[in-house]
Scaffold this active site. Structure first.
Site, short mmCIF file in Angstrom:
data_model
loop_
_atom_site.label_atom_id
_atom_site.label_comp_id
_atom_site.label_asym_id
_atom_site.label_seq_id
_atom_site.Cartn_x
_atom_site.Cartn_y
_atom_site.Cartn_z
N LYS A 52 0.84 -1.21 0.00
CA LYS A 52 0.00 0.00 0.00
C LYS A 52 0.87 1.26 0.00
O LYS A 52 0.60 2.23 -0.70
CB LYS A 52 -0.96 -0.02 1.20
CG LYS A 52 -2.04 -1.08 1.03
CD LYS A 52 -2.91 -1.31 2.25
CE LYS A 52 -3.88 -2.47 1.94
NZ LYS A 52 -4.90 -2.70 2.97
N GLN A 96 -5.06 -1.41 9.24
CA GLN A 96 -4.97 -2.75 8.65
C GLN A 96 -5.56 -3.79 9.61
O GLN A 96 -5.23 -3.82 10.79
CB GLN A 96 -3.49 -3.06 8.34
CG GLN A 96 -3.26 -4.35 7.57
CD GLN A 96 -3.74 -4.31 6.13
OE1 GLN A 96 -3.93 -3.24 5.55
NE2 GLN A 96 -3.96 -5.45 5.53
N ASP A 119 -11.53 2.55 3.40
CA ASP A 119 -11.90 1.13 3.28
C ASP A 119 -13.41 0.96 3.09
O ASP A 119 -13.87 -0.12 2.74
CB ASP A 119 -11.52 0.38 4.58
CG ASP A 119 -10.11 -0.17 4.57
OD1 ASP A 119 -9.69 -0.66 3.51
OD2 ASP A 119 -9.46 -0.14 5.63
N1 L34 Z 1 -8.26 -2.34 6.76
N2 L34 Z 1 -7.51 -4.46 6.30
C1 L34 Z 1 -8.00 -3.30 5.87
N3 L34 Z 1 -8.25 -3.06 4.56
C2 L34 Z 1 -8.00 -4.02 3.63
O1 L34 Z 1 -8.31 -3.81 2.35
C3 L34 Z 1 -7.45 -5.23 4.05
N4 L34 Z 1 -7.09 -6.24 3.17
C4 L34 Z 1 -7.29 -7.63 3.58
C5 L34 Z 1 -6.62 -7.80 4.94
N5 L34 Z 1 -6.82 -6.67 5.83
C6 L34 Z 1 -7.24 -5.45 5.41
C7 L34 Z 1 -6.05 -6.17 2.31
O2 L34 Z 1 -5.47 -5.14 2.05
C8 L34 Z 1 -6.60 -8.38 2.46
N6 L34 Z 1 -5.79 -7.40 1.79
C9 L34 Z 1 -4.85 -7.67 0.76
C10 L34 Z 1 -4.22 -6.68 0.03
C11 L34 Z 1 -3.31 -6.98 -0.95
C12 L34 Z 1 -2.98 -8.27 -1.23
C13 L34 Z 1 -3.58 -9.28 -0.52
C14 L34 Z 1 -4.52 -8.98 0.48
C15 L34 Z 1 -1.96 -8.55 -2.28
O3 L34 Z 1 -1.32 -7.66 -2.76
N7 L34 Z 1 -1.74 -9.82 -2.67
C16 L34 Z 1 -0.76 -10.20 -3.66
C17 L34 Z 1 0.20 -11.23 -3.08
C18 L34 Z 1 0.91 -10.76 -1.86
C19 L34 Z 1 1.83 -11.81 -1.25
O4 L34 Z 1 2.74 -12.25 -1.96
O5 L34 Z 1 1.62 -12.17 -0.08
C20 L34 Z 1 -1.48 -10.78 -4.86
O6 L34 Z 1 -0.91 -10.75 -5.95
O7 L34 Z 1 -2.58 -11.29 -4.69
#
Ligand code: L34
Length: 285
Positions: A52, A96, A119
């Site tokens: 982020k 988060q 959010d």
């Molecule tokens: N307040 N909490 C708040 N807002 C959110 O929108 C979130 N979320 C969830 C968890 N807690 C939160 C996220 O940001 C899940 N989440 C989130 C964001 C980004 C990714 C996964 C979950 C992401 O970038 N995933 C990558 C892989 C990352 C890795 O290698 O671990 C992807 O390509 O899917």
């Protein structure tokens, strides 16, 4: 063989658009700032928060990180939220999740000013979404809608099935699909015949947190399959709620994990932060 929906590419397009608008605002003397709060040292949360911050940098926002100890009290976190609410140089506040167990997540979410709630978790923003008159959409469901729309498949009149009923993904996802005139079914752990329900879906969204729950034989030929799952297996590999290997043989379109919904969540957060800044500065287009 399904077409892969490229969340990385689509999220990068969204961020480019945000960057362009942010630049125009900066030239008018408006700087955009997202406060990112992380409590404790959950490694997955750390990864997402870093992504982020990186996205903020890319689109030209300031990101201000507040990393608090895992033993932080609820009152201490409430105090920080109050401070950020009152700080005119902060446009968006992201706490988060998940939070350590001594802190009531709902209490924190309800304390964030709805105007800075990028959010869209605050009850007042959730209510606005329900009515269909809103400023922000929650990042993950909104990102999923963009991925569905990217396929060109029309949503109106289709059977959409959402597996999972969380406040953060399942429930708002169902609502957004309903707004686009899909016939929506929400499935969950008490659903009697999950396979049968899924098999009816022209659009299937899986958001339960059970690795590879949805197999190819539960999917309708040609369906759009959106995998919100973000499960880390013992070997360290990420895996979705959909069994990608068998599902891709049946689906028409499918999102990968990683590289599907995750990057869209972050891109939507950037878009929401831009929207928040515009509203706070009285810019209404
Ligand atoms: N307040 N909490 C708040 N807002 C959110 O929108 C979130 N979320 C969830 C968890 N807690 C939160 C996220 O940001 C899940 N989440 C989130 C964001 C980004 C990714 C996964 C979950 C992401 O970038 N995933 C990558 C892989 C990352 C890795 O290698 O671990 C992807 O390509 O899917």
């Amino acid at each position: 063989m399904a077409q892969i929906i490229d969340g990385k590419k689509i999220s990068s397009d969204v961020k480019m658009m945000v960057a362009k608008e942010a630049k125009a605002l900066t030239q008018k003397g408006i700087n955009i700032c997202l406060a990112v709060v992380i409590v404790g040292d959950d490694p997955a949360s750390r990864v997402y928060v870093n992504s982020k911050k990186k996205a903020c940098e890319l689109v030209g926002f300031e990101s201000r990180e507040f990393a608090l100890d895992k033993n932080t009290t609820e009152q201490e976190l409430l105090n920080l939220v109050d401070k950020l609410n009152a700080d005119d140089t902060v446009n968006g506040i992201l706490v988060q999740l998940p939070l350590p167990k001594q802190i009531d997540e709902n209490k924190i979410i309800e304390r964030i000013s709805p105007l800075k709630d990028v959010d869209a978790f605050h009850a007042s923003n959730v209510g606005k979404i329900m009515i269909g008159d809103y400023n922000f959409l929650p990042c993950t469901p909104s990102g999923c809608m963009d991925l569905i729309k990217s396929t060109g498949v029309k949503i109106t009149g289709k059977n959409a099935v959402v597996v999972g009923r969380s406040n953060i993904v399942g429930k708002p996802m169902a609502m957004l699909l309903l707004h686009e005139s899909a016939t929506v079914t929400i499935c969950h752990s008490k659903t009697k015949d999950l396979a049968k329900a899924c098999k009816e879906a022209d659009i299937l969204v899986a958001a339960v947190g059970v690795p590879k729950l949805i197999k190819g034989d539960m999917i309708k030929e040609g369906a759009v399959v959106i995998d919100v799952g973000m499960n880390r297996l013992e070997d360290g590999k990420l895996c979705g709620d959909v069994d990608f290997e068998s599902a891709k043989e049946v689906a028409g379109y499918i999102t990968p994990v990683p590289g599907g919904v995750g990057p869209m969540t972050i891109a939507t957060l950037m878009r929401n932060t831009l929207t928040a800044a515009k509203i706070q500065n009285g810019i209404t287009e």
